[in-house]
Design a protein around this motif. Structure first.
Motif, PDB file in Angstrom:
ATOM      1  N   MET A   1     -16.137  36.201 -40.896  1.00 52.56           N
ATOM      2  CA  MET A   1     -17.493  36.538 -40.449  1.00 52.56           C
ATOM      3  C   MET A   1     -18.472  36.196 -41.577  1.00 52.56           C
ATOM      4  O   MET A   1     -18.192  36.464 -42.738  1.00 52.56           O
ATOM      5  CB  MET A   1     -17.595  38.042 -40.156  1.00 52.56           C
ATOM      6  CG  MET A   1     -16.817  38.475 -38.940  1.00 52.56           C
ATOM      7  SD  MET A   1     -16.748  40.286 -38.801  1.00 52.56           S
ATOM      8  CE  MET A   1     -15.645  40.688 -40.144  1.00 52.56           C
TER       9      MET A   1
ATOM     10  N   LYS B   1     -20.251  29.691 -39.105  1.00 55.99           N
ATOM     11  CA  LYS B   1     -19.606  28.865 -38.090  1.00 55.99           C
ATOM     12  C   LYS B   1     -20.578  28.484 -36.958  1.00 55.99           C
ATOM     13  O   LYS B   1     -20.617  27.331 -36.547  1.00 55.99           O
ATOM     14  CB  LYS B   1     -18.384  29.599 -37.496  1.00 55.99           C
ATOM     15  CG  LYS B   1     -17.337  29.977 -38.545  1.00 55.99           C
ATOM     16  CD  LYS B   1     -16.152  30.716 -37.947  1.00 55.99           C
ATOM     17  CE  LYS B   1     -16.444  32.118 -37.428  1.00 55.99           C
ATOM     18  NZ  LYS B   1     -16.776  33.130 -38.462  1.00 55.99           N
TER      19      LYS B   1
ATOM     20  N   ASP C   1     -17.161  33.144 -29.050  1.00 55.55           N
ATOM     21  CA  ASP C   1     -17.594  34.516 -28.741  1.00 55.55           C
ATOM     22  C   ASP C   1     -18.559  34.530 -27.552  1.00 55.55           C
ATOM     23  O   ASP C   1     -18.465  35.388 -26.672  1.00 55.55           O
ATOM     24  CB  ASP C   1     -18.285  35.156 -29.957  1.00 55.55           C
ATOM     25  CG  ASP C   1     -17.281  35.619 -31.008  1.00 55.55           C
ATOM     26  OD1 ASP C   1     -16.084  35.713 -30.687  1.00 55.55           O
ATOM     27  OD2 ASP C   1     -17.711  35.886 -32.137  1.00 55.55           O
TER      28      ASP C   1
ATOM     29  N   ARG D   1      -8.456  40.101 -28.108  1.00 56.36           N
ATOM     30  CA  ARG D   1      -7.689  38.939 -28.608  1.00 56.36           C
ATOM     31  C   ARG D   1      -7.105  38.119 -27.467  1.00 56.36           C
ATOM     32  O   ARG D   1      -6.994  36.902 -27.550  1.00 56.36           O
ATOM     33  CB  ARG D   1      -6.577  39.398 -29.561  1.00 56.36           C
ATOM     34  CG  ARG D   1      -7.070  40.066 -30.830  1.00 56.36           C
ATOM     35  CD  ARG D   1      -7.896  39.135 -31.699  1.00 56.36           C
ATOM     36  NE  ARG D   1      -8.577  39.856 -32.783  1.00 56.36           N
ATOM     37  CZ  ARG D   1      -9.646  39.406 -33.417  1.00 56.36           C
ATOM     38  NH1 ARG D   1     -10.195  38.245 -33.092  1.00 56.36           N
ATOM     39  NH2 ARG D   1     -10.209  40.109 -34.370  1.00 56.36           N
TER      40      ARG D   1
ATOM     41  N   GLY E   1     -14.072  34.933 -36.242  1.00 55.52           N
ATOM     42  CA  GLY E   1     -13.363  34.987 -37.522  1.00 55.52           C
ATOM     43  C   GLY E   1     -11.900  35.384 -37.430  1.00 55.52           C
ATOM     44  O   GLY E   1     -11.109  35.049 -38.313  1.00 55.52           O
TER      45      GLY E   1
ATOM     46  N   ARG F   1     -20.808  43.702 -34.836  1.00 60.88           N
ATOM     47  CA  ARG F   1     -19.492  43.133 -35.132  1.00 60.88           C
ATOM     48  C   ARG F   1     -18.540  44.291 -35.401  1.00 60.88           C
ATOM     49  O   ARG F   1     -18.529  44.853 -36.496  1.00 60.88           O
ATOM     50  CB  ARG F   1     -19.573  42.248 -36.365  1.00 60.88           C
ATOM     51  CG  ARG F   1     -20.244  40.898 -36.140  1.00 60.88           C
ATOM     52  CD  ARG F   1     -20.452  40.247 -37.476  1.00 60.88           C
ATOM     53  NE  ARG F   1     -20.521  38.807 -37.423  1.00 60.88           N
ATOM     54  CZ  ARG F   1     -21.426  38.115 -38.075  1.00 60.88           C
ATOM     55  NH1 ARG F   1     -22.358  38.718 -38.794  1.00 60.88           N
ATOM     56  NH2 ARG F   1     -21.416  36.799 -38.026  1.00 60.88           N
TER      57      ARG F   1
ATOM     58  N   VAL G   1     -15.441  44.515 -36.050  1.00 59.20           N
ATOM     59  CA  VAL G   1     -14.505  44.356 -37.167  1.00 59.20           C
ATOM     60  C   VAL G   1     -15.217  44.611 -38.502  1.00 59.20           C
ATOM     61  O   VAL G   1     -14.655  45.180 -39.435  1.00 59.20           O
ATOM     62  CB  VAL G   1     -13.854  42.949 -37.116  1.00 59.20           C
ATOM     63  CG1 VAL G   1     -13.119  42.616 -38.401  1.00 59.20           C
ATOM     64  CG2 VAL G   1     -12.892  42.868 -35.928  1.00 59.20           C
TER      65      VAL G   1
ATOM     66  N   ARG H   1      -5.962  36.730 -43.628  1.00 59.25           N
ATOM     67  CA  ARG H   1      -6.406  35.537 -42.915  1.00 59.25           C
ATOM     68  C   ARG H   1      -6.551  34.312 -43.807  1.00 59.25           C
ATOM     69  O   ARG H   1      -6.447  33.183 -43.328  1.00 59.25           O
ATOM     70  CB  ARG H   1      -7.773  35.798 -42.259  1.00 59.25           C
ATOM     71  CG  ARG H   1      -7.706  36.774 -41.123  1.00 59.25           C
ATOM     72  CD  ARG H   1      -9.098  37.081 -40.602  1.00 59.25           C
ATOM     73  NE  ARG H   1      -9.066  38.075 -39.547  1.00 59.25           N
ATOM     74  CZ  ARG H   1     -10.150  38.550 -38.965  1.00 59.25           C
ATOM     75  NH1 ARG H   1     -11.346  38.129 -39.346  1.00 59.25           N
ATOM     76  NH2 ARG H   1     -10.044  39.466 -38.005  1.00 59.25           N
TER      77      ARG H   1
HETATM   78  C1  S3P Z   1     -14.254  38.959 -35.396  1.00 56.37           C
HETATM   79  C2  S3P Z   1     -15.306  38.117 -35.638  1.00 56.37           C
HETATM   80  C3  S3P Z   1     -16.394  37.925 -34.684  1.00 56.37           C
HETATM   81  C4  S3P Z   1     -15.936  38.232 -33.246  1.00 56.37           C
HETATM   82  C5  S3P Z   1     -15.286  39.570 -33.180  1.00 56.37           C
HETATM   83  C6  S3P Z   1     -14.081  39.700 -34.118  1.00 56.37           C
HETATM   84  C7  S3P Z   1     -13.192  39.090 -36.423  1.00 56.37           C
HETATM   85  O1  S3P Z   1     -16.856  36.587 -34.734  1.00 56.37           O
HETATM   86  O2  S3P Z   1     -15.056  37.242 -32.776  1.00 56.37           O
HETATM   87  O3  S3P Z   1     -16.263  40.531 -33.467  1.00 56.37           O
HETATM   88  O4  S3P Z   1     -12.099  39.614 -36.120  1.00 56.37           O
HETATM   89  O5  S3P Z   1     -13.434  38.658 -37.589  1.00 56.37           O
HETATM   90  P1  S3P Z   1     -17.705  35.998 -35.997  1.00 56.37           P
HETATM   91  O6  S3P Z   1     -16.716  35.536 -37.021  1.00 56.37           O
HETATM   92  O7  S3P Z   1     -18.444  34.863 -35.386  1.00 56.37           O
HETATM   93  O8  S3P Z   1     -18.595  37.081 -36.473  1.00 56.37           O
END
Ligand code: S3P
Length: 198
Positions: free
Chosen positions: A26, A30, A49, A73, A95, A141, A143, A157
């Protein structure tokens, strides 16, 4: 060099990619860089997303709250499989998409997809996310809100991100500079036209 490594897979085959996929934590940029890169290539930008939100008619935060991360997921996996059927797209992953093994398989399947990792250190990524959250209508977000787990998620990751074909260092560079570096690398690479479908 702004764009550093090209993995052996791409170097050996050097098949002209039909799509570019952006990965990274995040705050890596991207969506911003993906839209810019797509514009420069004359390709379509797809944000994974946003595809999920559109298909579900609810926000990512709502999906996490009502159904939990595992359901998110699975929706992400389905959206990725669908998105990868398109050509001439720049696709921004969320992310965490790289953590799902099925997604890594889809990305690594024998279809010419160039995976780019947008790299920055965790403290800088967090600072960028804080800035983004100040914006009006910024998407929540879930996460990011689990602060205590962030460093561990990042650590887990990072090797997955690093397995991308190209690693793009974003620290100290604005979006225009980063996209220019990617395009320079793209032009320098001796792509060969693929005869495969994919
Ligand atoms: C997440 C990142 C988010 C989104 C979701 C989970 C993650 O996307 O897919 O909230 O697990 O890091 P971005 O990386 O675009 O913020």
């Amino acid at each position: 060099m702004a764009v550093s490594t090209i993995s052996s897979t791409i170097r050996d085959r050097a098949v002209l990619p039909k799509r570019i996929v952006l990965t990274g934590f995040m705050g890596a940029g991207k969506s911003t860089l993906g839209a810019l890169l797509a514009q420069r290539l004359g390709w379509t930008f797809v944000d994974l997303d946003e595809e999920i939100v559109r298909a579900q008619q609810r926000s990512i935060a709502d999906i996490f709250t009502s159904d939990g991360e595992a359901v998110f997921r699975e929706l992400e996996r389905v959206a990725l499989a669908r998105a990868l059927q398109q050509e001439k797209i720049v696709l921004a992953l969320g992310g965490g998409a790289i953590e799902t093994e099925a997604n890594r398989q889809l990305l690594g399947e024998d279809r010419p997809t160039l995976l780019l990792y947008l790299e920055a250190p965790l403290d800088e990524l967090m600072a960028r996310c804080e800035q983004q959250m100040l914006k009006k209508n910024a998407a929540r977000r879930p996460v990011l809100e689990k602060r205590s787990e962030l460093a561990e998620r990042f650590r887990r990751r990072r090797p997955l991100y690093e397995s991308a074909h190209w690693t793009v260092h974003t620290t100290g560079r604005n979006p225009e500079e980063i996209v220019a570096a990617v395009l320079a690398q793209w032009k320098q690479t001796q792509w060969i036209e693929s005869t495969e479908n994919g």
